[in-house]
Design a protein around this motif. Structure first.
Motif, PDB file in Angstrom:
ATOM      1  N   ALA A  81       2.059  21.782   7.072  1.00  8.92           N
ATOM      2  CA  ALA A  81       1.525  21.055   5.907  1.00  8.92           C
ATOM      3  C   ALA A  81       0.925  22.049   4.932  1.00  8.92           C
ATOM      4  CB  ALA A  81       0.469  20.039   6.337  1.00  8.92           C
ATOM      5  N   ILE A  82       1.091  21.760   3.655  1.00 12.57           N
ATOM      6  CA  ILE A  82       0.414  22.502   2.594  1.00 12.57           C
ATOM      7  C   ILE A  82      -0.451  21.527   1.822  1.00 12.57           C
ATOM      8  CG2 ILE A  82       0.686  23.760   0.423  1.00 12.57           C
ATOM      9  CD1 ILE A  82       3.114  25.120   1.534  1.00 12.57           C
ATOM     10  N   PHE A  83      -1.747  21.842   1.750  1.00 14.47           N
ATOM     11  CA  PHE A  83      -2.698  21.042   0.993  1.00 14.47           C
ATOM     12  C   PHE A  83      -3.099  21.826  -0.260  1.00 14.47           C
ATOM     13  CE2 PHE A  83      -4.218  19.493   5.374  1.00 14.47           C
ATOM     14  CZ  PHE A  83      -3.384  18.381   5.335  1.00 14.47           C
ATOM     15  N   SER A  84      -2.984  21.201  -1.421  1.00 17.43           N
ATOM     16  CA  SER A  84      -3.509  21.810  -2.640  1.00 17.43           C
ATOM     17  C   SER A  84      -4.582  20.906  -3.215  1.00 17.43           C
ATOM     18  CB  SER A  84      -2.391  22.034  -3.665  1.00 17.43           C
ATOM     19  OG  SER A  84      -1.946  20.803  -4.210  1.00 17.43           O
ATOM     20  N   GLY A  85      -5.541  21.511  -3.909  1.00 21.31           N
ATOM     21  CA  GLY A  85      -6.622  20.723  -4.494  1.00 21.31           C
ATOM     22  C   GLY A  85      -7.977  21.341  -4.195  1.00 21.31           C
ATOM     23  N   GLY A  86      -8.987  20.908  -4.933  1.00 22.74           N
ATOM     24  CA  GLY A  86     -10.325  21.468  -4.812  1.00 22.74           C
ATOM     25  C   GLY A  86     -11.205  20.717  -3.825  1.00 22.74           C
ATOM     26  N   LEU A 102       6.394  23.438  -5.113  1.00 22.52           N
ATOM     27  CA  LEU A 102       5.734  22.966  -3.899  1.00 22.52           C
ATOM     28  C   LEU A 102       6.315  21.629  -3.465  1.00 22.52           C
ATOM     29  CD1 LEU A 102       2.087  24.011  -4.754  1.00 22.52           C
ATOM     30  CD2 LEU A 102       3.320  24.676  -2.679  1.00 22.52           C
ATOM     31  N   TYR A 103       6.666  20.787  -4.437  1.00 16.53           N
ATOM     32  CA  TYR A 103       7.354  19.532  -4.122  1.00 16.53           C
ATOM     33  C   TYR A 103       8.769  19.803  -3.614  1.00 16.53           C
ATOM     34  CZ  TYR A 103       3.926  16.336  -6.310  1.00 16.53           C
ATOM     35  OH  TYR A 103       2.818  15.587  -6.613  1.00 16.53           O
ATOM     36  N   ARG A 104       9.548  20.538  -4.401  1.00 13.75           N
ATOM     37  CA  ARG A 104      10.979  20.699  -4.108  1.00 13.75           C
ATOM     38  C   ARG A 104      11.248  21.355  -2.758  1.00 13.75           C
ATOM     39  NH1 ARG A 104      11.622  22.837  -9.846  1.00 13.75           N
ATOM     40  NH2 ARG A 104      12.290  21.055 -11.062  1.00 13.75           N
ATOM     41  N   TYR A 117       7.501  22.046   5.844  1.00 19.38           N
ATOM     42  CA  TYR A 117       6.167  21.512   5.582  1.00 19.38           C
ATOM     43  C   TYR A 117       6.225  20.219   4.780  1.00 19.38           C
ATOM     44  CZ  TYR A 117       6.496  23.308   0.759  1.00 19.38           C
ATOM     45  OH  TYR A 117       6.880  23.543  -0.541  1.00 19.38           O
ATOM     46  N   VAL A 118       5.214  19.386   4.999  1.00 21.22           N
ATOM     47  CA  VAL A 118       4.967  18.248   4.115  1.00 21.22           C
ATOM     48  C   VAL A 118       3.898  18.683   3.122  1.00 21.22           C
ATOM     49  CG1 VAL A 118       5.670  16.489   5.764  1.00 21.22           C
ATOM     50  CG2 VAL A 118       3.283  17.232   5.709  1.00 21.22           C
ATOM     51  N   PHE A 119       3.944  18.122   1.933  1.00 22.46           N
ATOM     52  CA  PHE A 119       3.053  18.529   0.850  1.00 22.46           C
ATOM     53  C   PHE A 119       2.107  17.389   0.512  1.00 22.46           C
ATOM     54  CE2 PHE A 119       2.685  19.328  -3.954  1.00 22.46           C
ATOM     55  CZ  PHE A 119       1.641  20.226  -3.801  1.00 22.46           C
ATOM     56  N   ASP A 156       9.726  31.810  -3.186  1.00 18.93           N
ATOM     57  CA  ASP A 156       9.908  31.383  -1.800  1.00 18.93           C
ATOM     58  C   ASP A 156       8.520  31.062  -1.256  1.00 18.93           C
ATOM     59  OD1 ASP A 156      10.281  31.033   0.894  1.00 18.93           O
ATOM     60  OD2 ASP A 156      11.713  32.669   1.112  1.00 18.93           O
ATOM     61  N   LEU A 157       8.180  29.776  -1.227  1.00 17.42           N
ATOM     62  CA  LEU A 157       6.827  29.386  -0.861  1.00 17.42           C
ATOM     63  C   LEU A 157       6.551  29.567   0.625  1.00 17.42           C
ATOM     64  CD1 LEU A 157       6.447  26.266  -3.151  1.00 17.42           C
ATOM     65  CD2 LEU A 157       5.520  28.542  -3.498  1.00 17.42           C
TER      66      LEU A 157
END
Length: 406
Positions: free
Chosen positions: A257-262, A297-299, A224-226, A213-214
């Motif tokens: 919003a969720i941001f992933s990345g370096g 995270l997408y789904r 949220y948008v990803f 459950d994110l």
């Protein structure tokens, strides 16, 4: 004729994000080639990649150069006079990098990603990969302007592209740009379209309920948008934040919003923008996450939103299509060609266009379902592209040419 001994250079760090995934896709594709045609031998200059590639069934050799070998390599690259270079070759016939490959009887080298090591091949022929020429499309961004990065890329491409046996690009627009900007023969440039990341392609069906459950994990109560992207300026995270503010002001709709990345130098600025908008409670920065979490995270997102300036193609829209998520994408040449009618296109000079698209998705469930189905059809279009056939034709052609000399 014997199979070609193809030296495959996997030179990407896992922190490179999409670049790493695309290089991995290309490496996995080589396993589909006929054993009679090609014997791939995988190499990497990064120790951590040996373990990672092994997990995908690819055994890679580590090329490790000592400090003095690296110094000699740098000096060798600086030599441009042919007479001086002949003397240098008399003293040391091969660069340390090329010598390593010669000792393993490599016939042809395939760089899975853009690499400076191409400059160290004087006698062995090579195939290069060009993902984009965005330093020419958008020279104003700091990541391609500061520290003379623009000049470095230009020197690199002008040195390596004309000598390449073949050049792989991501799209027809990418092919046109390589030919136009660097005067390369049409027949040497081949389109090899991107694919979704291996973990995404192999992920289980979206109808299966995940144990993760994110919203709970990241303490985010809102939908949220990803956006999975490194924090470069050209990734345009600020546009997404402005779109969320417009959505709130124009329609009274609050989305997170969720941001992933370096961090590539722009994370602090994006975080300051979040504070300026008072969005701390609705935006999450999660860095790099485990591969198994990416599909979820997408789904569990409302939509993938990718307002990037750079293209002409990117991996996240393909992953969104695969996992049944609506995609909002940049309305720019090349990028809109990648998604066709399977995404909602955003005007990057108007965050209101993003806000309007999200409002329409909320109000019209049929629009959401149409986009998801269109995304599946768009993936079928890419799946029909004969990537193995492209590789096979390039290698077959080279094998016949290679017969003409010792």
């Amino acid at each position: 004729m014997r199979p070609i001994r193809l030296g495959v250079i996997f030179d990407q760090q896992i922190l490179a994000g999409g670049g790493y995934q695309q290089a991995l896709n290309a490496a996995l594709l080589l396993r589909k080639l006929s054993n009679d045609l090609c014997e791939p031998i995988f190499f990497t200059t990064l120790k951590e990649n040996v373990v990672t590639l092994s997990g995908h069934g690819l055994q890679a050799e580590l090329i490790h150069l000592s400090f003095f070998q690296k110094v000699r390599t740098c000096f060798r690259r600086l030599v441009s006079d042919s007479r001086v270079f002949k003397l240098l070759k008399w003293l040391e016939q091969y660069s340390p990098f090329e010598k390593y490959l010669v000792q393993r009887n490599v016939d042809l080298v395939y760089f899975l990603s853009p690499s400076v090591w191409v400059l160290d091949l004087d006698e062995i022929n090579y195939i290069v990969t060009v993902w984009d020429l965005c330093h020419r499309d958008h020279p104003e961004f700091p990541e391609v302007r500061t520290n003379r990065e623009f000049e470095a890329r230009e020197r690199s491409y002008r040195a390596l592209l004309p000598r390449a046996t073949a050049i792989f690009v991501d799209s027809e627009l990418g092919k046109v740009n390589v030919i136009l900007r660097y005067g390369i023969d049409n027949g040497r440039v081949h389109v090899m379209p991107f694919q979704a990341a291996a973990e995404t392609r192999e992920s289980t069906s979206s109808c299966i309920q995940s144990a993760i459950d994110l919203h709970l994990k990241y303490n985010l109560e809102l939908p949220y948008v990803f956006y999975p992207a490194q924090f470069w300026a050209h990734k345009n995270h600020v546009y997404l934040l402005e779109g969320l503010r417009t959505l709130d002001q124009r329609y009274g709709i609050r989305i997170g919003a969720i941001f992933s990345g370096g961090d590539k130098g722009n994370l602090a600025y994006v975080k300051s923008y979040v504070r300026k908008l008072n969005f701390e409670n609705r935006v999450r920065f999660i860095g790099f996450v485990a591969n198994e979490e990416i599909p979820e995270l997408y789904r569990q997102s409302f939509a993938l939103v990718m307002p990037s300036y750079f293209g002409p193609t990117n991996l996240p829209p393909l992953e969104g299509f695969k996992l049944g998520v609506p995609v909002l994408y940049s309305d720019k040449a090349g990028l809109r060609d990648q998604v066709g009618d399977a995404a909602l296109l955003m005007d990057l000079s108007d965050p209101g266009s993003m806000a309007d698209h999200i409002k329409n998705l909320i109000d019209d469930p049929q629009l959401r379902m149409r986009l998801i189905e269109a995304g599946k059809e768009r993936l079928k279009y890419f799946d029909l592209m004969d990537r193995v056939g492209v590789l096979t034709r390039v290698l077959e052609d080279y094998r016949w040419r290679r017969l003409t000399w010792m």
